[in-house]
Structures are given as structure tokens and as C-alpha cells.
Design a protein around this motif. Structure first.
Motif, PDB file in Angstrom:
ATOM      1  N   TYR A 140       0.828  -1.203   0.000  1.00 26.21           N
ATOM      2  CA  TYR A 140       0.000   0.000   0.000  1.00 26.21           C
ATOM      3  C   TYR A 140       0.867   1.260   0.000  1.00 26.21           C
ATOM      4  O   TYR A 140       0.450   2.325  -0.448  1.00 26.21           O
ATOM      5  N   HIS A 141       2.089   1.151   0.521  1.00 30.96           N
ATOM      6  CA  HIS A 141       2.990   2.303   0.533  1.00 30.96           C
ATOM      7  C   HIS A 141       4.263   2.006  -0.262  1.00 30.96           C
ATOM      8  O   HIS A 141       5.353   2.479   0.072  1.00 30.96           O
ATOM      9  N   SER A 142       4.124   1.221  -1.331  1.00 28.10           N
ATOM     10  CA  SER A 142       5.288   0.835  -2.124  1.00 28.10           C
ATOM     11  C   SER A 142       5.989   2.028  -2.759  1.00 28.10           C
ATOM     12  O   SER A 142       7.182   1.961  -3.082  1.00 28.10           O
ATOM     13  N   ASP A 143       5.264   3.131  -2.913  1.00 25.13           N
ATOM     14  CA  ASP A 143       5.866   4.324  -3.506  1.00 25.13           C
ATOM     15  C   ASP A 143       6.843   5.012  -2.546  1.00 25.13           C
ATOM     16  O   ASP A 143       7.659   5.836  -2.968  1.00 25.13           O
ATOM     17  N   SER A 184      -3.204   7.140   6.086  1.00 29.45           N
ATOM     18  CA  SER A 184      -4.282   8.077   5.789  1.00 29.45           C
ATOM     19  C   SER A 184      -5.617   7.348   5.920  1.00 29.45           C
ATOM     20  O   SER A 184      -5.669   6.116   5.991  1.00 29.45           O
ATOM     21  N   LEU A 185      -6.705   8.098   5.948  1.00 31.40           N
ATOM     22  CA  LEU A 185      -8.034   7.495   6.005  1.00 31.40           C
ATOM     23  C   LEU A 185      -8.248   6.575   4.808  1.00 31.40           C
ATOM     24  O   LEU A 185      -8.791   5.462   4.954  1.00 31.40           O
ATOM     25  N   GLU A 186      -7.826   7.009   3.641  1.00 26.97           N
ATOM     26  CA  GLU A 186      -7.988   6.197   2.437  1.00 26.97           C
ATOM     27  C   GLU A 186      -7.180   4.908   2.533  1.00 26.97           C
ATOM     28  O   GLU A 186      -7.651   3.831   2.138  1.00 26.97           O
ATOM     29  N   GLU A 187      -5.968   4.989   3.103  1.00 29.28           N
ATOM     30  CA  GLU A 187      -5.118   3.799   3.213  1.00 29.28           C
ATOM     31  C   GLU A 187      -5.679   2.798   4.216  1.00 29.28           C
ATOM     32  O   GLU A 187      -5.731   1.591   3.937  1.00 29.28           O
TER      33      GLU A 187
END
Length: 328
Positions: free
Chosen positions: A41-44, A205-208
């Protein structure tokens, strides 16, 4: 004498996605945080350098990791890391697999590996191999954190001040709700509190967190506390095979007067304990474990928590040349 089994190492690519996730589900020392649906989800934010170790043609172990400034770290985007082993992995086989990881990294001109041991209470079965390998490879202990944990099979009663908080919440008519959305807690409690107190935002984040909960509906739960129709506190709970972990906990300015957080903790400890042995309050040490936050320790111990430790090591990859179990 039988021929020695060949071990080989591969860097993770998306072609390994299903194989990786299937392994994580049955590994003896993994949690859902190692699933690629969670990791990616945070690969960036991280340059992935995760490794797969094969024993012959069979996947034997995993190393979730990223690379930063020519060092491999397992893994900066996760609460903990480890050398993840299949359920029936044995010590000598695990040693050969880990030695092959060091050799692979050294051949790739990576000089060091920083690795955090997963706290032992997250293991489905005993799995302290990595700690022993660090000793044998002359790994440098970078930090040792103190975690406060409740063993639900041997619970210590809440101290008087915590019980008074729960009774206060009951007298104030507070109600607990298990909810499917995170919006109210994030927008009305968590984000404002972190901004006002520390000038930071939640790690997710809320979206994550909404996306992660969609992927892991049995592992991520939201528990909110209400006074009438007004949310006054909440906690986002991560559930693994063995443990309950409140990932986020926060209350509004009335939390002490109303006892909202005491009520929230009492609920999640007792509601989820039927299938989980441990309640993980997370670390209470700071500055690489050199300082203890006495306020956190006091509060968590008043709920019946006691101490586990977890270590972070730095090992030089050239150790593969000399590391030896000295088997007799």
C-alpha cells in the motif's frame, strides 16, 4: 551421505505475489502485515528489496525488506520484520537459508543488513532462529525495545485507577460500537489530536486504512466510544493469529473526565481474547531503547501488562564466509 540440498535466493517481483502471500498465511512467524496487499500500500515510499529463499524448488523462507542508502532494512514500512520461515522449518535448514541470504546480498555489493526481530509472542510456534543467527554472525545490537504485553491466559487485574475509569465511563453512559468505517474516528478524533499535540498525521491516511481493512476485514477492526451520538474516543485494532494490537488509540478532551479510553481498552482486551493469547500495547521505550517513557510504562502496567523485548541488529553480509554453527 546424502547430497546437500541447494538453496537459492531471488529478489521479489510482482510475479511472486501469489506465492509470497500463500507462504505468509502458513508461516510460523508471520502476520498479515507481511502480506503483499499490506506491504504494497505504501510501495511508492520504499524501494523494495524483499527476498525469497528456495530449498531446491520449494519456497522455504522470506525476507521482507527495502533498500536505503546501500543498506538493506527489514522493513522500514512495517512495525516489525523478520526472517520468515515455513511452519515445519528446522534450525539447521533455517541456518543454511539465512547464510545464503547473506551470500546473495554480499555478491550484490550490499555490505550490511539491518533486521528487526518480530516480537516472539507473534509467533505461531517457537521461532527464535534469527536471534541465534545474529549471535553466530556477530550481529551488532542496534536497539532493544521494551514492549508492554498482557498474557490473557494469566491476566493481572486492572489497578484501582483503571477500574475507577471504567466505572466512570459506565456512570457517564458511554457506549462501545464496533463499526465498519473509520471516517468518524479519523476525522473527528485521531487527525485533530495528532495535529494539535504533535503536529503530525497518522501513519495511515483514512484512504489507506480503509483500503487495508477491505483487504483484511478479519484483521483490522474499528472500535468507537460514544456519549449519546457523539464520538469521544476510539481505537483501530490489528488482530493477528496470536495477538490483539491497538494500532491507533485516541480520545477527545473529555477522555479523563469520562473514562472513555479505559472503557475502550477493557472492551478490546475482553472482546477479542477468546482467540488471541496476547494483548500488545506496543513499545514504551524511545531513542533506540535507551530511554523508558515512565508515563507509558505506568499506564500500561496498571492495565496488567508486563514486559517483552524485541531487538534490532546490524549484520555484515560478509559474515556468510565465516558463520558456522560448530555442530558436534
Amino acid at each position: 551421505m546424502s547430497k546437500k540440498t541447494n538453496y537459492s535466493v531471488q529478489r521479489y517481483t510482482t510475479s511472486h505475489f501469489n506465492e509470497w502471500n500463500a507462504f505468509v498465511k502458513t508461516a510460523k512467524n508471520a502476520t498479515f502485515l507481511f502480506d503483499r496487499n499490506f506491504m504494497d500500500y505504501h510501495s511508492d515510499r520504499f524501494e523494495d528489496y524483499s527476498l525469497l529463499v528456495f530449498k531446491g524448488d520449494v519456497l522455504f523462507s522470506l525476507l521482507p525488506a527495502n533498500v536505503k542508502e546501500e543498506r538493506i532494512i527489514s522493513h522500514q514500512g512495517l512495525t516489525y520484520g523478520s526472517f520468515i520461515l515455513k511452519e515445519n522449518a528446522k534450525l539447521l535448514d533455517a541456518f543454511e537459508g539465512f547464510k545464503e541470504v547473506l551470500k546473495f546480498l554480499n555478491t550484490a555489493a550490499v555490505s550490511s543488513l539491518e533486521i528487526r526481530n518480530i516480537p516472539t509472542f507473534y509467533n505461531a510456534v517457537p521461532s527464535d532462529e534469527l536471534a541465534y543467527f545474529m549471535f553466530k554472525a556477530n550481529g551488532k545490537l542496534l536497539k532493544r525495545d521494551a514492549l508492554m504485553v498482557i498474557d490473557t491466559t494469566h491476566k493481572i487485574r486492572f489497578q484501582k485507577n483503571r477500574r475507577e475509569g471504567i466505572n466512570k465511563a459506565i456512570r457517564n453512559g458511554l457506549k462501545i460500537k464496533l463499526e465498519d468505517t473509520f471516517d468518524s474516528f479519523w476525522n473527528e478524533i485521531l487527525i485533530p489530536n495528532l495535529k494539535n499535540k504533535h503536529d503530525v498525521s497518522p501513519v495511515h491516511s483514512l484512504e489507506e486504512i480503509t483500503l487495508l481493512a477491505k483487504h483484511f476485514p478479519e484483521n483490522i477492526k474499528q472500535v468507537n466510544v460514544y456519549q449519546g451520538d457523539t464520538i469521544v474516543a476510539g481505537t483501530t485494532v490489528f488482530l493477528t493469529k496470536t495477538a490483539i494490537h491497538p494500532q491507533y488509540v485516541s480520545g477527545n478532551g473529555t477522555k479523563n473526565a469520562l473514562g472513555s479510553l479505559d472503557l475502550a481498552y477493557d472492551f478490546i482486551i475482553n472482546h477479542f481474547e477468546k482467540s488471541k493469547r496476547y494483548f500488545d500495547f506496543n513499545i514504551s521505550s524511545e531513542e533506540n531503547g535507551t530511554r523508558l517513557n515512565s508515563g507509558l510504562v505506568f499506564w500500561k502496567e496498571s492495565c496488567g501488562a508486563r514486559t517483552f523485548t524485541t531487538d534490532t541488529y546490524l549484520v555484515q553480509t560478509e559474515a556468510y564466509k565465516t558463520i558456522d554453527l560448530n555442530i558436534i
